[in-house]
Design an enzyme around this catalytic site. Structure first.
Site, PDB file in Angstrom:
ATOM      1  CG  HIS A 191      -2.139  -0.845   1.043  1.00 61.75           C
ATOM      2  ND1 HIS A 191      -3.312  -0.653   1.732  1.00 61.75           N
ATOM      3  CD2 HIS A 191      -2.369  -1.891   0.217  1.00 61.75           C
ATOM      4  CE1 HIS A 191      -4.206  -1.554   1.345  1.00 61.75           C
ATOM      5  NE2 HIS A 191      -3.652  -2.324   0.442  1.00 61.75           N
ATOM      6  CE1 TYR A 224      -5.294   4.010   8.524  1.00 60.14           C
ATOM      7  CE2 TYR A 224      -5.819   3.962  10.863  1.00 60.14           C
ATOM      8  CZ  TYR A 224      -5.073   3.504   9.795  1.00 60.14           C
ATOM      9  OH  TYR A 224      -4.109   2.545   9.998  1.00 60.14           O
ATOM     10  CE1 TYR A 275      -1.203   4.034   9.222  1.00 64.91           C
ATOM     11  CE2 TYR A 275       0.041   2.780   7.602  1.00 64.91           C
ATOM     12  CZ  TYR A 275      -1.078   2.940   8.398  1.00 64.91           C
ATOM     13  OH  TYR A 275      -2.072   1.997   8.372  1.00 64.91           O
TER      14      TYR A 275
HETATM   15  C1  PHB Z   1      -5.720  -4.165  10.562  1.00 65.40           C
HETATM   16  O1  PHB Z   1      -5.847  -4.400   9.325  1.00 65.40           O
HETATM   17  O2  PHB Z   1      -5.932  -5.008  11.420  1.00 65.40           O
HETATM   18  C2  PHB Z   1      -5.323  -2.796  11.006  1.00 65.40           C
HETATM   19  C3  PHB Z   1      -4.901  -1.895  10.063  1.00 65.40           C
HETATM   20  C4  PHB Z   1      -4.537  -0.604  10.462  1.00 65.40           C
HETATM   21  C5  PHB Z   1      -4.607  -0.276  11.796  1.00 65.40           C
HETATM   22  C6  PHB Z   1      -5.021  -1.200  12.742  1.00 65.40           C
HETATM   23  C7  PHB Z   1      -5.395  -2.476  12.338  1.00 65.40           C
HETATM   24  O3  PHB Z   1      -4.276   0.991  12.185  1.00 65.40           O
END
Ligand code: PHB
Ligand code: RFL
Length: 392
Positions: free
Chosen positions: A72, A200, A384
Site C-alpha cells: 500500500h 481511517y 506510518y
Molecule cells: C488491521 O488491518 O488489522 C489494522 C490496520 C490498520 C490499523 C489497525 C489495524 O491501524
C-alpha cells in the site's frame, strides 16, 4: 535441558527472535502456552512498516509476503464528508505491506520447524528465575512433566499478560499508562475491500476503519465502549454503522459480505522502563502496548527483536556487551516516538465522550491541516511507514 536463549512466548516477537538468532548460529528454545493452531489463527494486526517488511525479506521470509501481501502506497483520511489521501510513496519514497500478523506467525513457525527449531506448544506453569545472577532458568510443565531450561539469557516475549514483566523485583520497573475511554469492535468479513487503500474515518458516531486481509477478505473496526459485548452487534447493526461512519460526499460505496469473526479490544498506551533486568530482556507487548490506530503493535515488537538479536550476535561473537547494555535505552527511544504517534492518531480520529463543540472543531481543523499541508502530511507518512527499526 540447556539452551543459549530461553524465549517465553511464540508471538511475532518470540518467533522472529528465535529465527534471527538461528541465522547467527545462536540456539534458542521457545515456550508457548497456546497450541500451534491457536497462534496461527489469532487475528490481530495487519500492517507491516517498510522496515519490518524489509527485515522479513532479508531473513528469507519475503516470498509469501510479497506474493500474497498487498503493498500500500498511501491511506485515506475521511472526515466531514471528505476523503483525503496521504501519499506515502510521494512523501517518503516508501510504502507499507498489508499482511496479517497470523500469516507472519505461520511463516515463522514453518521456517523454525523446517530448520529443526525447538518450539514447545501448550506448556504450562511457566516461571523465570536466576536472571539477576549468571544462571537464569525457566521452569515449565509439558505433558504433565515439570522441566527446567537452563539458559544464558531469557527473552520475555510473552505479551502484555505474560509472566516475565511481573517476575521483576517490585519497584524495579516504572510503568507509564494511559487507558482510553473506548475500544474497537474488530470485524472480519468475506467481502472484497471497497477501497484500494485503508480508510481511517472520523465521524460524530465514532471512529471507523476499513482495512483488509486479502482481495476477498475485509477487516473493519468500529469505535465502541471499552467493555462492549461483541454479541450486542448484529450483522445489520455493524453494516449500518459502517455505512454511516465511512460515508463521504464523493460517492464512496461500501460493499457488504458475511461476517466471519468479531471481537472487542480495549485500547491503552503502556510502557515499562527499563526493558531489561539482569539477564532478562522484555520485548514487544511484554514491555509496551499502543492503541492500534497507528498500526504499530507488531512493528514495535519487530524493532525490539532487531535490536536484541544484533546485540546478542555481538555478545556471542565476543565483540562486547555494549549492545546488550544499550538495549533498553535504544528500544525506548523508538518506543516513545511510536507511542506519541499512536496517541496522536488516536486523539485525532476518535470521538471522546464529553468533548465539546470547540474540541470537535479543533479535531476537524487538525485533520484539514494534516491532509492539506505537505509538511504535516509528511510527518504522518514518515511515522506510518516507520522510523528506522534500529536507532529510530
Ligand atoms: C488491521 O488491518 O488489522 C489494522 C490496520 C490498520 C490499523 C489497525 C489495524 O491501524
Ligand atoms: P503476542 O503476540 O501477544 O505474543 C505473546 C505470546 O506469548 C504467549 N504467552 C506465554 N507463553 C509462555 N508462557 C506464558 N506464561 C505466556 N503468557 C503468554 C501468548 O500466548 C502469545 O502467543 O506479543 P508480541 O509477540 O510482543 O507481538 C505483539 C503483537 O501481537 C501486538 O502488538 C499486536 O497484535 C497488537 N494488536 C493489534 N495491533 C495492531 O496494529 N492492529 C490490530 O488490529 C491489533 N489487534 C492486538 C490486537 C493485540 C491484542 N491483544 C494483545 C489482546 C488484538 C488483540 C486482541
Amino acid at each position: 535441558m540447556k539452551t543459549q536463549i530461553g524465549i517465553v512466548g511464540a508471538g511475532p516477537a518470540g518467533l522472529l527472535l528465535s529465527h534471527l538468532l538461528h541465522l547467527q548460529g545462536i540456539d534458542s528454545v521457545v515456550l508457548e502456552t497456546r497450541s500451534r493452531s491457536y497462534i496461527e489463527n489469532r487475528i490481530r494486526a495487519g500492517v507491516l512498516e517498510h522496515g519490518a517488511a524489509e527485515l522479513l525479506r532479508a531473513c528469507g521470509l519475503g516470498a509469501r509476503m510479497d506474493r500474497e501481501g498487498l503493498a500500500h502506497h498511501g491511506i485515506v483520511l475521511r472526515f466531514g464528508g471528505q476523503s483525503r489521501r496521504i501519499d506515502f510513496q510521494e512523501l517518503t519514497g516508501k510504502s507499507v505491506m498489508v499482511y496479517g500478523q497470523h500469516e507472519v506467525v505461520r511463516d515463522l513457525v514453518a521456517v523454525r520447524l523446517a530448520a529443526g527449531g525447538d518450539i514447545r506448544f501448550e506448556v504450562s506453569d511457566v516461571s523465570v528465575e536466576g536472571h539477576e545472577g549468571d544462571a537464569p532458568q525457566i521452569r515449565f510443565t509439558q505433558e504433565g512433566v515439570a522441566q527446567v531450561l537452563d539458559c544464558d539469557f531469557i527473552a520475555g516475549c510473552d505479551g502484555f499478560h505474560g509472566i516475565c514483566r511481573p517476575s521483576l523485583p517490585e519497584g524495579f520497573i516504572t510503568e507509564y499508562d494511559r487507558v482510553y475511554p473506548f475500544g474497537w469492535l474488530g470485524i472480519l468479513a468475506e467481502v472484497a475491500p471497497s477501497s484500494d487503500e485503508l480508510v481511517y474515518a472520523r465521524h460524530a458516531n465514532g471512529f471507523a476503519l476499513l482495512s483488509m486481509r486479502s482481495p476477498t477478505i475485509g477487516r473493519f473496526y468500529l469505535q465502541c465502549p471499552p467493555d462492549e459485548d461483541a454479541n450486542a452487534w448484529s450483522a445489520d447493526r455493524i453494516w449500518s454503522e459502517l455505512h454511516t461512519r465511512l460515508a463521504d460526499d464523493q460517492g464512496f460505496v461500501l460493499t457488504e459480505g458475511p461476517i466471519i469473526q468479531k471481537s472487542v479490544t480495549a485500547m491503552r498506551s503502556f510502557v515499562a522502563e527499563p526493558m531489561r533486568a539482569g539477564r532478562l530482556f522484555l520485548l514487544g507487548d511484554a514491555a509496551h502496548i499502543v492503541p492500534p490506530t497507528g498500526a504499530k503493535g507488531m512493528n514495535l515488537a519487530v524493532g525490539d527483536v532487531a535490536v536484541l538479536s544484533q546485540a546478542l550476535g555481538q555478545h556471542y561473537a565476543s565483540r562486547g556487551d555494549a549492545g546488550l547494555d544499550d538495549y533498553s535505552a535504544n528500544c525506548l527511544r523508538r518506543v516513545w516516538k511510536v507511542q506519541r504517534f499512536s496517541w496522536w492518531m488516536t486523539s485525532m480520529l476518535h470521538n471522546f465522550e464529553g468533548a465539546g463543540a470547540f474540541d470537535q472543531r479543533v479535531q476537524l481543523a487538525e485533520l484539514d491541516y494534516v491532509t492539506g499541508s505537505r509538511a504535516a502530511s509528511t510527518t504522518l507518512a514518515e511515522n506510518y511507514v516507520g522510523l528506522p527499526l534500529v536507532g529510530g
